[in-house]
Design a protein around this motif. Structure first.
Motif, mmCIF file in Angstrom:
data_model
loop_
_atom_site.group_PDB
_atom_site.id
_atom_site.type_symbol
_atom_site.label_atom_id
_atom_site.label_comp_id
_atom_site.label_asym_id
_atom_site.label_seq_id
_atom_site.Cartn_x
_atom_site.Cartn_y
_atom_site.Cartn_z
ATOM 1 N N TYR A 107 0.193 2.725 -9.027
ATOM 2 C CA TYR A 107 -0.928 2.018 -8.038
ATOM 3 C C TYR A 107 -2.139 1.761 -9.126
ATOM 4 C CZ TYR A 107 2.193 4.051 -4.514
ATOM 5 O OH TYR A 107 3.179 4.560 -3.867
ATOM 6 N N ASN A 108 -2.906 0.949 -8.491
ATOM 7 C CA ASN A 108 -4.283 0.431 -9.265
ATOM 8 C C ASN A 108 -5.247 0.255 -8.403
ATOM 9 O OD1 ASN A 108 -5.521 -1.062 -11.619
ATOM 10 N ND2 ASN A 108 -5.566 -2.765 -10.089
ATOM 11 N N LEU A 109 -6.691 0.601 -8.761
ATOM 12 C CA LEU A 109 -7.841 0.525 -8.416
ATOM 13 C C LEU A 109 -8.505 -0.850 -8.690
ATOM 14 C CD1 LEU A 109 -9.764 3.857 -8.109
ATOM 15 C CD2 LEU A 109 -8.913 2.484 -6.135
ATOM 16 N N HIS A 110 -8.582 -1.622 -8.009
ATOM 17 C CA HIS A 110 -9.160 -3.177 -8.352
ATOM 18 C C HIS A 110 -10.633 -3.153 -7.630
ATOM 19 C CE1 HIS A 110 -9.322 -7.079 -9.749
ATOM 20 N NE2 HIS A 110 -9.734 -7.360 -8.608
ATOM 21 N N THR A 137 -10.082 -1.840 -3.856
ATOM 22 C CA THR A 137 -8.759 -2.292 -3.328
ATOM 23 C C THR A 137 -7.850 -1.098 -3.879
ATOM 24 O OG1 THR A 137 -9.153 -4.277 -2.398
ATOM 25 C CG2 THR A 137 -6.593 -3.396 -2.504
ATOM 26 N N LEU A 138 -7.184 -0.369 -3.203
ATOM 27 C CA LEU A 138 -6.075 0.535 -3.943
ATOM 28 C C LEU A 138 -4.872 -0.242 -3.458
ATOM 29 C CD1 LEU A 138 -5.098 3.140 -5.413
ATOM 30 C CD2 LEU A 138 -5.046 3.810 -2.872
ATOM 31 N N HIS A 139 -3.829 -0.514 -4.441
ATOM 32 C CA HIS A 139 -2.790 -1.493 -4.405
ATOM 33 C C HIS A 139 -1.522 -0.975 -4.879
ATOM 34 C CE1 HIS A 139 -2.929 -4.182 -7.789
ATOM 35 N NE2 HIS A 139 -4.090 -3.811 -7.913
ATOM 36 N N ASP A 146 -2.709 -7.584 -10.028
ATOM 37 C CA ASP A 146 -3.411 -7.550 -8.665
ATOM 38 C C ASP A 146 -2.989 -8.420 -7.484
ATOM 39 O OD1 ASP A 146 -5.413 -6.473 -10.199
ATOM 40 O OD2 ASP A 146 -6.157 -8.372 -10.770
ATOM 41 N N THR A 147 -1.595 -8.398 -7.451
ATOM 42 C CA THR A 147 -0.893 -9.076 -6.432
ATOM 43 C C THR A 147 -0.033 -8.270 -5.496
ATOM 44 O OG1 THR A 147 0.923 -9.426 -7.882
ATOM 45 C CG2 THR A 147 -0.628 -11.057 -7.848
ATOM 46 N N GLY A 148 0.125 -6.918 -5.872
ATOM 47 C CA GLY A 148 0.947 -5.828 -5.073
ATOM 48 C C GLY A 148 0.458 -5.754 -3.737
ATOM 49 N N ASP A 149 1.367 -5.054 -2.927
ATOM 50 C CA ASP A 149 0.788 -4.837 -1.622
ATOM 51 C C ASP A 149 -0.292 -3.743 -1.421
ATOM 52 O OD1 ASP A 149 3.128 -6.256 -0.812
ATOM 53 O OD2 ASP A 149 4.292 -4.457 -0.255
ATOM 54 N N VAL A 195 1.179 -6.600 2.889
ATOM 55 C CA VAL A 195 1.361 -7.768 1.791
ATOM 56 C C VAL A 195 0.157 -8.555 1.725
ATOM 57 C CG1 VAL A 195 2.827 -9.940 1.440
ATOM 58 C CG2 VAL A 195 3.943 -7.847 2.330
ATOM 59 N N GLN A 196 -0.220 -9.100 0.316
ATOM 60 C CA GLN A 196 -1.548 -9.806 0.252
ATOM 61 C C GLN A 196 -0.883 -11.449 0.411
ATOM 62 O OE1 GLN A 196 -3.752 -9.464 -3.120
ATOM 63 N NE2 GLN A 196 -2.620 -7.580 -3.881
#
Length: 315
Positions: A107-110, A137-139, A146-149, A195-196
């Motif tokens: 998971y990533n914080l953007h 965004t947490l994804h 930066d494209t994950g759900d 989903v983005q």
């Protein structure tokens, strides 16, 4: 049965203030952090954030700063048996081989409201482009950046008083709020997934110092937005001043509309120490500036003495 928060081993890739705050939030939750991967600070950079390594080391967390996550490093991470991998403002893209090591997920914080402003320097770019809202965004992480759900987002308004630094500081608590709320759900395998729609988003690359060049044929708001987007602790917006490089650290809009004079023309020396400079539409008050090789000072002071004294136009 899903593991408890205190049992789900985390490997953290983190840097900058968001990284520090994210690590702090995980520790407060009782999450076992097996290792921290971070960066050495770059020479010459204005360091204003807290050190992730200095938070981790006294707590017995192993700290690593590899320049590249090659096969030997991937093997070492695999041996740590991470349940969850987090990336909080880590500068490098994590290879898919690393992401696959997390048994629960990565998971990533953007620092934007994805899918808008994917990529680098989102805090700077939203200001450059005059946005009025941004967020965090947490994804879920996938190989493409930066494209994950999306797990969840938090939004915040941008006002004219914001610089990149003040806006970043507003975003940090939003990021920690997401971690505190959703880490237990992630560990339990119940993390939301939205989903983005990338067709409705945008991507921006890394900003370079040269991107701070001011064109006085822009309108006043565009110039103002650039100045506040790259002022301290960033390299600053700049222009030519009689053959000298002039960095503008602080400015505000004097007028938004109408033609005041030829773009770049200095049309007023103000009593508060600022100068009014014409843009294509409207004008800008330049408050604090710095000539290359000199110190930062009120803009009017620079035009009353020294190498650009008496200058009537900025290029």
């Amino acid at each position: 049965m899903s593991p408890a928060v205190s049992e789900a081993r985390c490997v953290l890739f983190a840097y900058h203030e968001m990284g520090y705050a994210g690590l702090e939030a995980l520790l407060e939750l009782g999450a076992p952090v097996a290792a921290l991967f971070t960066h050495d600070d770059l020479p010459g950079e204005e360091i204003w954030w807290r050190s992730c390594a200095e938070l981790a080391l006294p707590r017995g967390i192993a700290v690593f700063t590899p320049e590249k996550l090659d096969a030997p490093w991937i093997s070492r991470i695999a041996a740590m048996q991470p349940a969850v991998i987090y990336s909080f403002y880590y500068r490098n893209l994590l290879p898919e081989a690393v992401l696959r090591l997390a048994s629960i997920g990565a998971y990533n914080l953007h620092g934007s409201l994805l899918p808008a402003y994917r990529g680098r320097a989102p805090v700077n770019w939203v200001l450059v482009n005059g946005e009025r809202t941004t967020g965090v965004t947490l994804h879920h992480m996938v190989e493409r950046a930066d494209t994950g759900d999306i797990v969840a987002q938090r939004a915040i308004a941008i006002d004219d008083g914001d610089t990149a630094l003040t806006l970043y500081r507003k975003l940090v608590p939003l990021g920690t709020e997401l971690i505190r709320q959703y880490h237990p759900q992630i560990v339990a395998g119940r993390a939301p997934r939205t989903v983005q729609d990338l067709t409705k988003g945008s991507y921006f690359g890394r900003r370079r110092p040269e991107d701070g060049r001011i064109d006085w044929s822009w309108d006043a708001r565009r110039i103002f937005n650039l100045v506040r987007a790259v002022t301290h602790p960033y390299p600053g917006a700049f222009c030519d001043a009689g053959g000298h490089r002039l960095t503008i650290w602080q400015a505000r809009i004097a007028h938004e509309d109408g033609t005041r004079a030829e773009p770049g023309r200095i049309i007023a020396m103000c009593g508060d120490g600022s100068i009014e400079v014409a843009a294509l539409a409207g004008s800008v008050l330049v408050i604090r500036a710095q000539l290359e090789g000199g110190g930062e000072a009120p803009a009017r002071q620079l035009l009353e003495s020294g190498p650009i004294a008496g200058l009537d136009k900025l290029g």
